[in-house]
Design a protein around this motif. Sequence first.
Motif, PDB file in Angstrom:
ATOM      1  N   GLY A 163      56.948  36.169  40.578  1.00 23.95           N
ATOM      2  CA  GLY A 163      56.534  37.315  41.370  1.00 23.95           C
ATOM      3  C   GLY A 163      56.552  38.661  40.695  1.00 23.95           C
ATOM      4  O   GLY A 163      55.880  39.581  41.147  1.00 23.95           O
ATOM      5  N   VAL A 164      57.305  38.832  39.622  1.00 27.81           N
ATOM      6  CA  VAL A 164      57.467  40.166  39.054  1.00 27.81           C
ATOM      7  C   VAL A 164      56.118  40.755  38.632  1.00 27.81           C
ATOM      8  O   VAL A 164      55.768  41.873  39.012  1.00 27.81           O
ATOM      9  N   THR A 165      55.358  40.009  37.841  1.00 31.99           N
ATOM     10  CA  THR A 165      54.067  40.538  37.390  1.00 31.99           C
ATOM     11  C   THR A 165      52.972  40.325  38.432  1.00 31.99           C
ATOM     12  O   THR A 165      52.143  41.209  38.657  1.00 31.99           O
ATOM     13  N   CYS A 166      52.962  39.161  39.084  1.00 34.79           N
ATOM     14  CA  CYS A 166      51.874  38.869  40.015  1.00 34.79           C
ATOM     15  C   CYS A 166      51.908  39.786  41.231  1.00 34.79           C
ATOM     16  O   CYS A 166      50.862  40.134  41.778  1.00 34.79           O
ATOM     17  N   SER A 167      53.092  40.196  41.670  1.00 33.04           N
ATOM     18  CA  SER A 167      53.180  41.110  42.811  1.00 33.04           C
ATOM     19  C   SER A 167      52.585  42.471  42.473  1.00 33.04           C
ATOM     20  O   SER A 167      51.960  43.115  43.327  1.00 33.04           O
ATOM     21  N   HIS A 168      52.766  42.905  41.231  1.00 34.56           N
ATOM     22  CA  HIS A 168      52.158  44.182  40.828  1.00 34.56           C
ATOM     23  C   HIS A 168      50.636  44.062  40.743  1.00 34.56           C
ATOM     24  O   HIS A 168      49.907  44.984  41.130  1.00 34.56           O
ATOM     25  N   LEU A 169      50.169  42.933  40.233  1.00 35.04           N
ATOM     26  CA  LEU A 169      48.734  42.668  40.262  1.00 35.04           C
ATOM     27  C   LEU A 169      48.226  42.636  41.695  1.00 35.04           C
ATOM     28  O   LEU A 169      47.161  43.195  42.001  1.00 35.04           O
ATOM     29  N   ALA A 170      48.969  41.990  42.591  1.00 29.83           N
ATOM     30  CA  ALA A 170      48.557  41.894  43.987  1.00 29.83           C
ATOM     31  C   ALA A 170      48.338  43.279  44.587  1.00 29.83           C
ATOM     32  O   ALA A 170      47.378  43.496  45.349  1.00 29.83           O
ATOM     33  N   GLY A 171      49.210  44.223  44.263  1.00 24.33           N
ATOM     34  CA  GLY A 171      49.048  45.574  44.784  1.00 24.33           C
ATOM     35  C   GLY A 171      47.730  46.203  44.374  1.00 24.33           C
ATOM     36  O   GLY A 171      47.055  46.861  45.182  1.00 24.33           O
ATOM     37  N   LYS A 172      47.329  46.000  43.131  1.00 27.38           N
ATOM     38  CA  LYS A 172      46.056  46.535  42.655  1.00 27.38           C
ATOM     39  C   LYS A 172      44.881  45.825  43.326  1.00 27.38           C
ATOM     40  O   LYS A 172      43.911  46.464  43.765  1.00 27.38           O
ATOM     41  N   VAL A 173      44.979  44.494  43.427  1.00 30.74           N
ATOM     42  CA  VAL A 173      43.894  43.707  44.020  1.00 30.74           C
ATOM     43  C   VAL A 173      43.717  44.057  45.500  1.00 30.74           C
ATOM     44  O   VAL A 173      42.591  44.228  45.986  1.00 30.74           O
ATOM     45  N   LEU A 174      44.814  44.177  46.249  1.00 32.52           N
ATOM     46  CA  LEU A 174      44.726  44.534  47.669  1.00 32.52           C
ATOM     47  C   LEU A 174      44.215  45.958  47.847  1.00 32.52           C
ATOM     48  O   LEU A 174      43.414  46.232  48.752  1.00 32.52           O
ATOM     49  N   SER A 175      44.683  46.863  47.001  1.00 28.83           N
ATOM     50  CA  SER A 175      44.207  48.242  47.062  1.00 28.83           C
ATOM     51  C   SER A 175      42.692  48.304  46.854  1.00 28.83           C
ATOM     52  O   SER A 175      41.970  48.982  47.597  1.00 28.83           O
ATOM     53  N   ASP A 176      42.204  47.576  45.870  1.00 24.58           N
ATOM     54  CA  ASP A 176      40.760  47.551  45.616  1.00 24.58           C
ATOM     55  C   ASP A 176      40.005  46.959  46.802  1.00 24.58           C
ATOM     56  O   ASP A 176      38.932  47.460  47.184  1.00 24.58           O
ATOM     57  N   ALA A 177      40.533  45.886  47.385  1.00 24.11           N
ATOM     58  CA  ALA A 177      39.857  45.240  48.518  1.00 24.11           C
ATOM     59  C   ALA A 177      39.762  46.188  49.709  1.00 24.11           C
ATOM     60  O   ALA A 177      38.719  46.264  50.374  1.00 24.11           O
ATOM     61  N   ILE A 178      40.828  46.903  49.992  1.00 23.72           N
ATOM     62  CA  ILE A 178      40.820  47.859  51.103  1.00 23.72           C
ATOM     63  C   ILE A 178      39.790  48.953  50.857  1.00 23.72           C
ATOM     64  O   ILE A 178      39.161  49.464  51.799  1.00 23.72           O
ATOM     65  N   GLN A 179      39.568  49.273  49.572  1.00 22.56           N
ATOM     66  CA  GLN A 179      38.583  50.305  49.235  1.00 22.56           C
ATOM     67  C   GLN A 179      37.172  49.737  49.061  1.00 22.56           C
ATOM     68  O   GLN A 179      36.264  50.440  48.625  1.00 22.56           O
ATOM     69  N   GLY A 180      36.987  48.456  49.416  1.00 25.59           N
ATOM     70  CA  GLY A 180      35.650  47.876  49.414  1.00 25.59           C
ATOM     71  C   GLY A 180      35.271  47.116  48.175  1.00 25.59           C
ATOM     72  O   GLY A 180      34.134  46.634  48.063  1.00 25.59           O
ATOM     73  N   GLN A 181      36.204  46.969  47.213  1.00 26.52           N
ATOM     74  CA  GLN A 181      35.928  46.217  45.986  1.00 26.52           C
ATOM     75  C   GLN A 181      36.719  44.908  46.061  1.00 26.52           C
ATOM     76  O   GLN A 181      37.824  44.803  45.535  1.00 26.52           O
ATOM     77  N   ALA A 182      36.130  43.931  46.728  1.00 29.84           N
ATOM     78  CA  ALA A 182      36.882  42.727  47.101  1.00 29.84           C
ATOM     79  C   ALA A 182      36.640  41.530  46.191  1.00 29.84           C
ATOM     80  O   ALA A 182      37.124  40.439  46.495  1.00 29.84           O
ATOM     81  N   GLU A 183      35.907  41.697  45.097  1.00 32.84           N
ATOM     82  CA  GLU A 183      35.563  40.537  44.272  1.00 32.84           C
ATOM     83  C   GLU A 183      36.798  39.807  43.765  1.00 32.84           C
ATOM     84  O   GLU A 183      36.882  38.574  43.834  1.00 32.84           O
ATOM     85  N   ARG A 184      37.773  40.552  43.258  1.00 30.59           N
ATOM     86  CA  ARG A 184      38.968  39.897  42.702  1.00 30.59           C
ATOM     87  C   ARG A 184      39.861  39.361  43.820  1.00 30.59           C
ATOM     88  O   ARG A 184      40.465  38.293  43.683  1.00 30.59           O
ATOM     89  N   TYR A 185      39.932  40.086  44.915  1.00 32.83           N
ATOM     90  CA  TYR A 185      40.669  39.586  46.075  1.00 32.83           C
ATOM     91  C   TYR A 185      40.089  38.258  46.544  1.00 32.83           C
ATOM     92  O   TYR A 185      40.828  37.316  46.876  1.00 32.83           O
ATOM     93  N   ASP A 186      38.769  38.157  46.561  1.00 28.25           N
ATOM     94  CA  ASP A 186      38.115  36.932  47.039  1.00 28.25           C
ATOM     95  C   ASP A 186      38.478  35.721  46.183  1.00 28.25           C
ATOM     96  O   ASP A 186      38.518  34.593  46.678  1.00 28.25           O
ATOM     97  N   VAL A 187      38.733  35.937  44.889  1.00 30.89           N
ATOM     98  CA  VAL A 187      39.132  34.825  44.020  1.00 30.89           C
ATOM     99  C   VAL A 187      40.459  34.248  44.507  1.00 30.89           C
ATOM    100  O   VAL A 187      40.608  33.027  44.671  1.00 30.89           O
ATOM    101  N   PHE A 188      41.436  35.102  44.748  1.00 34.97           N
ATOM    102  CA  PHE A 188      42.723  34.636  45.256  1.00 34.97           C
ATOM    103  C   PHE A 188      42.593  34.049  46.653  1.00 34.97           C
ATOM    104  O   PHE A 188      43.141  32.977  46.953  1.00 34.97           O
TER     105      PHE A 188
END
Length: 427
Positions: free
Chosen positions: A368-393
Amino acid sequence: MSAPSHTTSYYAASANDKNLRPALQGQVEADICVIGAGYTGLSTALHLAESGFKVVVLEATRIGFGASGRNGGQIVHSYSRDIDFIEKHYGDKAGAEMGKMAFEGGKIIRRFVDQYNIQCDLKDGGIFAACNGKQMRELESKKALWETHGHNNLELLSDTDIQKYVGTTRYKGALLDKSGGHFHPLNLVLGEAAALESLGGVIYEDSPVTRVEEGAKAKVHTENGSVSANFVVVAGNAYLGGLIPKLQAKTMPCGTQVITTEPLSEAQQKALLPNGQCVEDCNYLLDYFRLSGDGRLIYGGGVTYGAREPDKIESLIVPKMLKTFPELKGVKIDYAWTGNFLLTLMRLPQFGRVSNNIYYAQGYSGHGVTCSHLAGKVLSDAIQGQAERYDVFAGLPQYPFPGGRTFRIPYTAMGAWYYTLRDKLGI
């Protein structure tokens, strides 16, 4: 009744920021409400605040109370299941996209530390140690796999080479990841909280969420207040409890234990870890260890189901430590604690939405240490309408544990026993 505080860990005792934040009182408006002030929640909140959003974080107890403030403090890349597993089970496209993100979390941590001057004893270098020939061959494959996905700075170490880095004859070789590293995990998350507040974000402690009300504008309720927000991010992970029942059914909290010695002499430190890298072995129920900023050995490992008393933790972990470093027999143990991480059936993280504007990320399964930090970036992008990477997960299947809550623990304990036996036999 007194408010819950941190566990009696070395990290809590040496925390840079012991200030308490107030509990939520009354009605509050925000662009985004984040539930949980751990790495996932604060990485998401900080990325969003950097983009100008008004963010409110609700924490049931203390910032970093869960795994974010209790873990081994190691930067370990990729996921609990590596990229080749993802390629094999979910296709080359999913593997390629996950591979592009597998090494980003560590970079996010380093950016936060540098940009916000977070004092968390960050030190470079991590070692994966092989306990047998099979594990060494797997490390050779890992090196080739990671290099295929653009991650270099890797070096294979023979059984004699590793003794220059770890003062034990226990290992048959290792993989040195020069871009790995280690740090004080609670001070990292506290530094991220301070960074968020410097950008106008607000954190409420002692504010457990009692209900999330769905709607075009979601409303998150606590005992004494509520937050109305355009978006909600659920980031309670192993400490979420039953707030969102359908998330609980897909995961299981598991405990890991950590001890910390008294400060060691400089000669002792040099004998154990001459170059200061952190180490984890390659067993399924792995051991991990490193030196703290003030020269203590932090040693953790194993998996249990439920909390343990400090004396029981010592009885579990000290024999592991002495197997690696027998010369530490008789050294004083100053701290012992346990904490939960969240396991998923496939040992892959779970990203998704409860409803259109309520997102979640959870279940890093010990990575979780690194993946949780990645998750924050991916979720932030998805909320702002850039969901491509979120959709992969979000496209990865999320299975419930067989037998529901009743049988999750025995099934997983049987699996742990099986893999422990494999580790011992080297098969």
